[in-house]
Design an enzyme around this catalytic site. Structure first.
Site, PDB file in Angstrom:
ATOM      1  N   SER A   9       0.819  -1.291   0.051  1.00 27.02           N
ATOM      2  CA  SER A   9       0.007   0.003   0.023  1.00 27.02           C
ATOM      3  C   SER A   9       0.860   1.153  -0.077  1.00 27.02           C
ATOM      4  O   SER A   9       1.780   1.475   0.754  1.00 27.02           O
ATOM      5  CB  SER A   9      -0.858  -0.080   1.155  1.00 27.02           C
ATOM      6  OG  SER A   9      -1.323   1.449   1.345  1.00 27.02           O
ATOM      7  N   ASP A  36      -4.776   3.583  -1.526  1.00 23.51           N
ATOM      8  CA  ASP A  36      -5.989   3.837  -0.730  1.00 23.51           C
ATOM      9  C   ASP A  36      -6.453   5.413  -0.723  1.00 23.51           C
ATOM     10  O   ASP A  36      -5.709   6.196  -0.653  1.00 23.51           O
ATOM     11  CB  ASP A  36      -5.290   3.514   0.782  1.00 23.51           C
ATOM     12  CG  ASP A  36      -5.174   2.239   1.154  1.00 23.51           C
ATOM     13  OD1 ASP A  36      -3.965   1.815   1.783  1.00 23.51           O
ATOM     14  OD2 ASP A  36      -6.017   1.300   0.823  1.00 23.51           O
ATOM     15  N   HIS A  67      -8.540   1.158  -3.822  1.00 25.60           N
ATOM     16  CA  HIS A  67      -9.413   0.903  -2.599  1.00 25.60           C
ATOM     17  C   HIS A  67     -10.035   2.111  -2.414  1.00 25.60           C
ATOM     18  O   HIS A  67      -9.285   2.977  -1.756  1.00 25.60           O
ATOM     19  CB  HIS A  67      -8.475   0.273  -1.515  1.00 25.60           C
ATOM     20  CG  HIS A  67      -9.225   0.062  -0.264  1.00 25.60           C
ATOM     21  ND1 HIS A  67      -8.824  -0.009   1.192  1.00 25.60           N
ATOM     22  CD2 HIS A  67     -10.664   0.132  -0.160  1.00 25.60           C
ATOM     23  CE1 HIS A  67      -9.679  -0.129   1.912  1.00 25.60           C
ATOM     24  NE2 HIS A  67     -10.790  -0.165   1.094  1.00 25.60           N
ATOM     25  N   MET A  69     -12.096   4.514  -0.300  1.00 20.62           N
ATOM     26  CA  MET A  69     -12.825   4.562   0.850  1.00 20.62           C
ATOM     27  C   MET A  69     -13.419   5.859   1.046  1.00 20.62           C
ATOM     28  O   MET A  69     -13.077   7.041   1.581  1.00 20.62           O
ATOM     29  CB  MET A  69     -11.740   4.625   2.010  1.00 20.62           C
ATOM     30  CG  MET A  69     -11.132   3.156   2.527  1.00 20.62           C
ATOM     31  SD  MET A  69      -9.808   3.000   3.286  1.00 20.62           S
ATOM     32  CE  MET A  69      -8.415   3.114   1.757  1.00 20.62           C
ATOM     33  N   MET A 138     -11.592  -6.018   5.452  1.00 12.37           N
ATOM     34  CA  MET A 138     -10.356  -5.007   6.352  1.00 12.37           C
ATOM     35  C   MET A 138     -10.249  -5.882   7.573  1.00 12.37           C
ATOM     36  O   MET A 138     -11.053  -6.399   8.138  1.00 12.37           O
ATOM     37  CB  MET A 138     -10.954  -3.964   6.435  1.00 12.37           C
ATOM     38  CG  MET A 138     -11.285  -2.963   5.285  1.00 12.37           C
ATOM     39  SD  MET A 138      -9.740  -2.499   4.361  1.00 12.37           S
ATOM     40  CE  MET A 138      -9.108  -1.436   5.628  1.00 12.37           C
ATOM     41  N   ASP A 176      -6.280  -6.290   4.233  1.00 14.84           N
ATOM     42  CA  ASP A 176      -5.888  -5.286   4.534  1.00 14.84           C
ATOM     43  C   ASP A 176      -5.780  -4.400   5.635  1.00 14.84           C
ATOM     44  O   ASP A 176      -6.654  -4.261   6.312  1.00 14.84           O
ATOM     45  CB  ASP A 176      -6.779  -4.400   3.250  1.00 14.84           C
ATOM     46  CG  ASP A 176      -6.273  -3.047   3.062  1.00 14.84           C
ATOM     47  OD1 ASP A 176      -6.779  -2.238   2.295  1.00 14.84           O
ATOM     48  OD2 ASP A 176      -5.156  -2.660   3.486  1.00 14.84           O
TER      49      ASP A 176
HETATM   50  C1  DX5 Z   1      -6.104   1.618   5.872  1.00 11.88           C
HETATM   51  C2  DX5 Z   1      -5.707   0.990   4.603  1.00 11.88           C
HETATM   52  C3  DX5 Z   1      -4.400   0.081   4.309  1.00 11.88           C
HETATM   53  C4  DX5 Z   1      -3.495   0.521   5.045  1.00 11.88           C
HETATM   54  C5  DX5 Z   1      -2.730  -0.906   5.393  1.00 11.88           C
HETATM   55  O1  DX5 Z   1      -7.265   2.133   5.649  1.00 11.88           O
HETATM   56  O2  DX5 Z   1      -6.774   0.468   3.666  1.00 11.88           O
HETATM   57  O3  DX5 Z   1      -4.382  -0.267   3.060  1.00 11.88           O
HETATM   58  O4  DX5 Z   1      -2.574   1.153   4.299  1.00 11.88           O
HETATM   59  O5  DX5 Z   1      -1.598  -0.343   5.914  1.00 11.88           O
HETATM   60  P1  DX5 Z   1      -0.690  -1.250   7.197  1.00 11.88           P
HETATM   61  O6  DX5 Z   1      -0.348  -2.588   6.017  1.00 11.88           O
HETATM   62  O7  DX5 Z   1       0.494  -0.156   7.277  1.00 11.88           O
HETATM   63  O8  DX5 Z   1      -1.551  -1.695   8.200  1.00 11.88           O
HETATM   64 ZN    ZN Z   2      -6.382  -0.305   1.523  1.00 10.71          ZN
END
Ligand code: DX5
Ligand code: ZN
Length: 211
Positions: A9, A36, A67, A69, A138, A176
């Site tokens: 990511s 993200d 992704h 959000m 998630m 994720d």
């Molecule tokens: C959180 C994101 C993830 C995050 C993962 O909202 O969707 O992709 O960046 O980060 P790590 O691997 O650092 O937990």
């Molecule tokens: Zn993500």
């Protein structure tokens, strides 16, 4: 079972040098980058938008696993398609008509994914699994990298893996948030095949260990 993939990511990369983050993923021999996109409303953080994605597109052949959000992801399908996304994953908890949004993603020529938060009932994804190439569980509450993995989310991974088997579907099962060498093994054992790793990848002493 789809081939296992690690998708770093970019949220965990240096935000002043995203191109360098892309190069790090390429040099590690990986093929996907997880992007993200956060609106500060669906999640309590703002990351980056279609212009950043468009700026990175000509610099790399990595698969752009985007992704969304966003509270209204349907409003941004065209913008991210034009920016060069290959896949758009949207949350079942967002404020949109999921069926229509997935249809719009596919009409734009992109692969479609459906995502759920750790506390969502995975049965909410059932109506959409035949319309997607990927389901995202998630394993942290979305919004920030570097959070602790939520083991209870593995129940949803197992549920969706069993449902995929029952249907004979080929959709990818992605996890994720808080995914590292240890939690990644647990996710794989639960049936996940696509592992997003932000912090674990960009802070790894040896990034090639992810291949
Ligand atoms: C959180 C994101 C993830 C995050 C993962 O909202 O969707 O992709 O960046 O980060 P790590 O691997 O650092 O937990
Ligand atoms: Zn993500």
């Amino acid at each position: 079972m789809p081939t296992p993939i690690v998708a770093p990511s970019l949220l965990a990369a240096d935000h002043g040098d995203f191109a360098g983050g892309i190069r790090a993923i390429e040099e590690a021999g990986l093929g996907w980058v997880h992007l993200d996109i956060m609106d500060g409303h669906f999640v309590p953080n703002i990351s980056f938008g279609p212009q950043v994605v468009a700026a990175l597109r000509p610099r790399t052949k990595l698969h752009f696993d985007v992704h969304l959000m966003l509270t209204h992801p349907d409003r941004f399908v065209t913008a991210f398609a034009q920016a060069g996304a290959e896949r758009l994953t949207v949350h079942v908890e967002a404020d949109h008509d999921m069926t229509r949004t997935l249809a719009a993603i596919k009409a734009a020529g992109l692969q479609a994914g459906v995502a759920m938060n750790p506390d969502t009932d995975p049965r909410r994804l059932l109506p959409y699994l035949d319309a997607v190439d990927l389901a995202l569980c998630m394993t942290v509450f979305p919004g920030f990298g570097g959070q602790a993995f939520i083991p209870a989310a593995l129940e949803s991974v197992r549920f969706l893996a069993e449902e995929r088997q029952r249907r004979g579907s080929g959709f990818r099962l992605e996890v994720d948030g808080g995914v590292n060498a240890e939690t990644g093994l647990r996710c794989r054992a639960a049936g996940a095949d696509t592992l997003v790793a932000g912090t674990a990848f960009f802070q790894a002493p040896d990034r090639r260990s992810f291949v």
